[in-house]
Structure formats: structure tokens, C-alpha cells
Scaffold this motif. Structure first.
Motif, PDB file in Angstrom:
ATOM      1  N   THR A 117       0.834  -1.206   0.000  1.00 56.53           N
ATOM      2  CA  THR A 117       0.000   0.000   0.000  1.00 56.53           C
ATOM      3  C   THR A 117       0.865   1.251   0.000  1.00 56.53           C
ATOM      4  O   THR A 117       0.581   2.233  -0.707  1.00 56.53           O
ATOM      5  CB  THR A 117      -0.925  -0.001   1.225  1.00 56.53           C
ATOM      6  OG1 THR A 117      -1.787  -1.147   1.167  1.00 56.53           O
ATOM      7  CG2 THR A 117      -1.774   1.258   1.276  1.00 56.53           C
ATOM      8  N   TRP A 118       1.943   1.229   0.807  1.00 60.81           N
ATOM      9  CA  TRP A 118       2.879   2.350   0.801  1.00 60.81           C
ATOM     10  C   TRP A 118       3.463   2.551  -0.596  1.00 60.81           C
ATOM     11  O   TRP A 118       3.611   3.695  -1.063  1.00 60.81           O
ATOM     12  CB  TRP A 118       4.023   2.086   1.788  1.00 60.81           C
ATOM     13  CG  TRP A 118       5.132   3.097   1.654  1.00 60.81           C
ATOM     14  CD1 TRP A 118       5.221   4.309   2.277  1.00 60.81           C
ATOM     15  CD2 TRP A 118       6.286   2.986   0.810  1.00 60.81           C
ATOM     16  NE1 TRP A 118       6.371   4.967   1.874  1.00 60.81           N
ATOM     17  CE2 TRP A 118       7.036   4.175   0.975  1.00 60.81           C
ATOM     18  CE3 TRP A 118       6.749   2.005  -0.065  1.00 60.81           C
ATOM     19  CZ2 TRP A 118       8.237   4.399   0.278  1.00 60.81           C
ATOM     20  CZ3 TRP A 118       7.935   2.219  -0.756  1.00 60.81           C
ATOM     21  CH2 TRP A 118       8.666   3.407  -0.572  1.00 60.81           C
TER      22      TRP A 118
ATOM     23  N   ASP B  45       1.060   4.392  -2.738  1.00 58.43           N
ATOM     24  CA  ASP B  45       1.088   5.804  -2.350  1.00 58.43           C
ATOM     25  C   ASP B  45       2.299   6.506  -2.956  1.00 58.43           C
ATOM     26  O   ASP B  45       2.214   7.659  -3.423  1.00 58.43           O
ATOM     27  CB  ASP B  45       1.148   5.938  -0.825  1.00 58.43           C
ATOM     28  CG  ASP B  45      -0.180   5.689  -0.151  1.00 58.43           C
ATOM     29  OD1 ASP B  45      -1.227   5.866  -0.804  1.00 58.43           O
ATOM     30  OD2 ASP B  45      -0.180   5.329   1.043  1.00 58.43           O
ATOM     31  N   GLU B  46       3.434   5.827  -2.938  1.00 61.79           N
ATOM     32  CA  GLU B  46       4.665   6.415  -3.441  1.00 61.79           C
ATOM     33  C   GLU B  46       4.610   6.632  -4.956  1.00 61.79           C
ATOM     34  O   GLU B  46       5.126   7.638  -5.468  1.00 61.79           O
ATOM     35  CB  GLU B  46       5.856   5.507  -3.090  1.00 61.79           C
ATOM     36  CG  GLU B  46       7.216   6.061  -3.446  1.00 61.79           C
ATOM     37  CD  GLU B  46       7.600   7.302  -2.647  1.00 61.79           C
ATOM     38  OE1 GLU B  46       8.632   7.915  -2.993  1.00 61.79           O
ATOM     39  OE2 GLU B  46       6.871   7.665  -1.689  1.00 61.79           O
TER      40      GLU B  46
ATOM     41  N   VAL C  54       1.901   7.361  -6.644  1.00 68.08           N
ATOM     42  CA  VAL C  54       1.064   8.560  -6.819  1.00 68.08           C
ATOM     43  C   VAL C  54       1.868   9.812  -6.488  1.00 68.08           C
ATOM     44  O   VAL C  54       1.774  10.834  -7.185  1.00 68.08           O
ATOM     45  CB  VAL C  54      -0.197   8.462  -5.941  1.00 68.08           C
ATOM     46  CG1 VAL C  54      -0.982   9.770  -5.980  1.00 68.08           C
ATOM     47  CG2 VAL C  54      -1.071   7.302  -6.394  1.00 68.08           C
ATOM     48  N   ARG C  55       2.677   9.758  -5.441  1.00 72.40           N
ATOM     49  CA  ARG C  55       3.492  10.914  -5.064  1.00 72.40           C
ATOM     50  C   ARG C  55       4.485  11.269  -6.156  1.00 72.40           C
ATOM     51  O   ARG C  55       4.699  12.446  -6.468  1.00 72.40           O
ATOM     52  CB  ARG C  55       4.234  10.627  -3.763  1.00 72.40           C
ATOM     53  CG  ARG C  55       4.996  11.834  -3.200  1.00 72.40           C
ATOM     54  CD  ARG C  55       5.837  11.467  -2.002  1.00 72.40           C
ATOM     55  NE  ARG C  55       6.990  10.663  -2.353  1.00 72.40           N
ATOM     56  CZ  ARG C  55       8.129  11.168  -2.854  1.00 72.40           C
ATOM     57  NH1 ARG C  55       8.250  12.464  -3.066  1.00 72.40           N
ATOM     58  NH2 ARG C  55       9.120  10.360  -3.147  1.00 72.40           N
TER      59      ARG C  55
ATOM     60  N   ASP D 294      -1.535  11.201 -10.982  1.00 66.21           N
ATOM     61  CA  ASP D 294      -2.748  10.405 -11.151  1.00 66.21           C
ATOM     62  C   ASP D 294      -2.571   9.410 -12.295  1.00 66.21           C
ATOM     63  O   ASP D 294      -3.007   9.646 -13.429  1.00 66.21           O
ATOM     64  CB  ASP D 294      -3.938  11.317 -11.412  1.00 66.21           C
ATOM     65  CG  ASP D 294      -5.249  10.557 -11.484  1.00 66.21           C
ATOM     66  OD1 ASP D 294      -5.288   9.410 -11.009  1.00 66.21           O
ATOM     67  OD2 ASP D 294      -6.227  11.108 -12.030  1.00 66.21           O
TER      68      ASP D 294
ATOM     69  N   HIS E 133      -6.382   0.032  -2.864  1.00 70.53           N
ATOM     70  CA  HIS E 133      -5.850   1.392  -3.012  1.00 70.53           C
ATOM     71  C   HIS E 133      -6.491   2.052  -4.222  1.00 70.53           C
ATOM     72  O   HIS E 133      -6.607   1.448  -5.295  1.00 70.53           O
ATOM     73  CB  HIS E 133      -4.334   1.324  -3.185  1.00 70.53           C
ATOM     74  CG  HIS E 133      -3.661   2.661  -3.112  1.00 70.53           C
ATOM     75  ND1 HIS E 133      -3.726   3.582  -4.143  1.00 70.53           N
ATOM     76  CD2 HIS E 133      -2.896   3.232  -2.143  1.00 70.53           C
ATOM     77  CE1 HIS E 133      -3.045   4.665  -3.798  1.00 70.53           C
ATOM     78  NE2 HIS E 133      -2.533   4.476  -2.593  1.00 70.53           N
TER      79      HIS E 133
END
Length: 216
Positions: free
Chosen positions: A54-55, A58-59, A61-62, A66, A87
């Protein structure tokens, strides 16, 4: 619970898949990253590997904004990818020889609702002695009930590492990932597997030579 450091073999084992996917999708802008898990083992309800997956989403996307994400994993990493599919950036999951609990109660409680709306491909060797292919079939059966875009391929006579049919497995993985992320048409066997009802679409044999003459 386990506080052991992650095995370097696990990281090395997934790199060929990452390199193959990156090469196949380079023209489309595909980027592949390998997750370095913080520890070894699932660690019960903590599900630390799933938290790491999951991290990783997130990374992505960062770093990239998108963009659609495909989570791919082998063995316990396959289970982590399946768990982290909820996610919002994830649109697809590839689980190769996923490790799953063999306890009947735990197997029945393995979550699948997070797979709804995602493209899901499970690949498993029929002679796998480390992770039970029948368990991944049962999970695929449950997943298919909540998500029609689920399929599973069986690599007959191959073991856990899928060495005998590695070119075919890598070609199938690339076809799936490029189709899921970039809207390419799936190869006929993959399209048929996604469309077929159980058990046909969940016990689809991976043909020898798959990938040599894919039709788009």
C-alpha cells in the motif's frame, strides 16, 4: 510474529519480472519498481507486506501523479498485492504463485472485496510444492463472484519458480499489464480466460509458446 530482515532472494526473484515488464511497456511509458519489504513473513493480522505494498502505491502517486497502478507480486508478495488492491490508484493485480493460508478458516476469510473493479490475473504452476495451487484456485473462485475481470492460468508440470515456462509466463504477464494499464487488446487466451465462467477461466492452461505470435 517475525522481526527477521527480508530475504535478498525474494528481492532478486522478482527483478526479472520487473525488467521484463519495463522493457515491454517502455514505449507506453511504463515504469516498474521493486518493493523492498521491511521484514520477512506475513506477521499475522499486522500483514506487514500488504502495508508495504500500500505504501508503494502511495509512493507511485506521489512521484508520478494520477496514473493507474498495477501491483505485481510473487509468492508472499502476490498475497500482498492482492490485499493492497483496494488502493484507489490500483487498477490491476498480478499474483504469481501466491502464498495463501492453508487453514480452512483463514482461507475462507481471505479478503476479496477489495478486488472489485480491478483486473486480476493469478498464475500458478500445477507442480508447485511451496505454495498450493489449489488454494489460489479457491481464492480465484471467490474473487470471480465479486469481480468478473478475474482469471487464473495454470502452468502445467511447472514448479514454484516457473523456470520451465518462464518466457511464456513473462509474455502473459506483459500482455496482461499492458492491457490493464494502457487499454491494449488482450491476447486471445487472456481475453477468453477473463470472459469464461468458472472453472474454465480459472483453470486456463498456459500454452507452450505463448507470446511468440500474439495478436493485438
Amino acid at each position: 510474529m517475525s522481526a527477521r530482515r527480508p530475504s535478498p532472494l525474494a528481492y532478486a526473484g522478482v527483478r526479472p519480472l520487473a525488467r521484463s515488464l519495463a522493457a515491454a511497456g517502455r514505449a507506453d511509458g511504463l515504469v516498474a519498481h521493486v518493493v523492498r519489504y521491511r521484514g520477512r513473513g506475513w506477521n499475522g493480522s499486522d500483514a506487514r507486506l500488504a502495508a508495504d505494498a500500500t505504501w508503494a502505491a502511495d509512493e507511485v502517486v506521489r512521484r508520478y501523479g494520477d496514473v493507474p497502478v498495477c501491483l505485481a507480486g510473487i509468492d508472499m508478495g502476490g498475497r500482498a498485492a492482492l490485499h493492497a488492491a483496494g488502493h484507489p490508484a490500483v487498477n490491476s493485480v498480478l499474483a504469481v504463485a501466491p502464498w495463501l493460508p492453508d487453514d480452512d478458516v483463514a482461507a475462507a476469510e481471505e479478503p476479496v472485496k477489495q478486488l472489485a473493479g480491478r483486473h486480476v490475473l493469478i498464475v500458478h504452476g500445477t507442480n508447485d510444492e511451496r505454495t498450493d495451487p489449489e488454494l489460489s484456485y479457491r481464492l480465484a473462485e471467490r474473487a470471480k463472484k465479486v469481480n468478473r475481470d478475474t482469471c487464473r492460468f495454470e502452468v502445467h508440470s511447472d514448479g514454484h519458480s516457473l523456470r520451465q515456462h518462464r518466457p511464456e509466463v513473462l509474455a502473459l504477464a506483459a500482455d496482461f499489464v499492458l492491457g490493464a494499464l494502457f487499454g491494449r487488446g488482450y491476447a486471445r487466451p487472456l481475453a477468453d480466460a477473463l470472459a469464461a465462467p468458472p472453472p474454465l477461466g480459472l483453470r486456463m492452461p498456459l500454452a507452450s509458446g505463448f507470446g511468440h505470435a500474439l495478436r493485438r
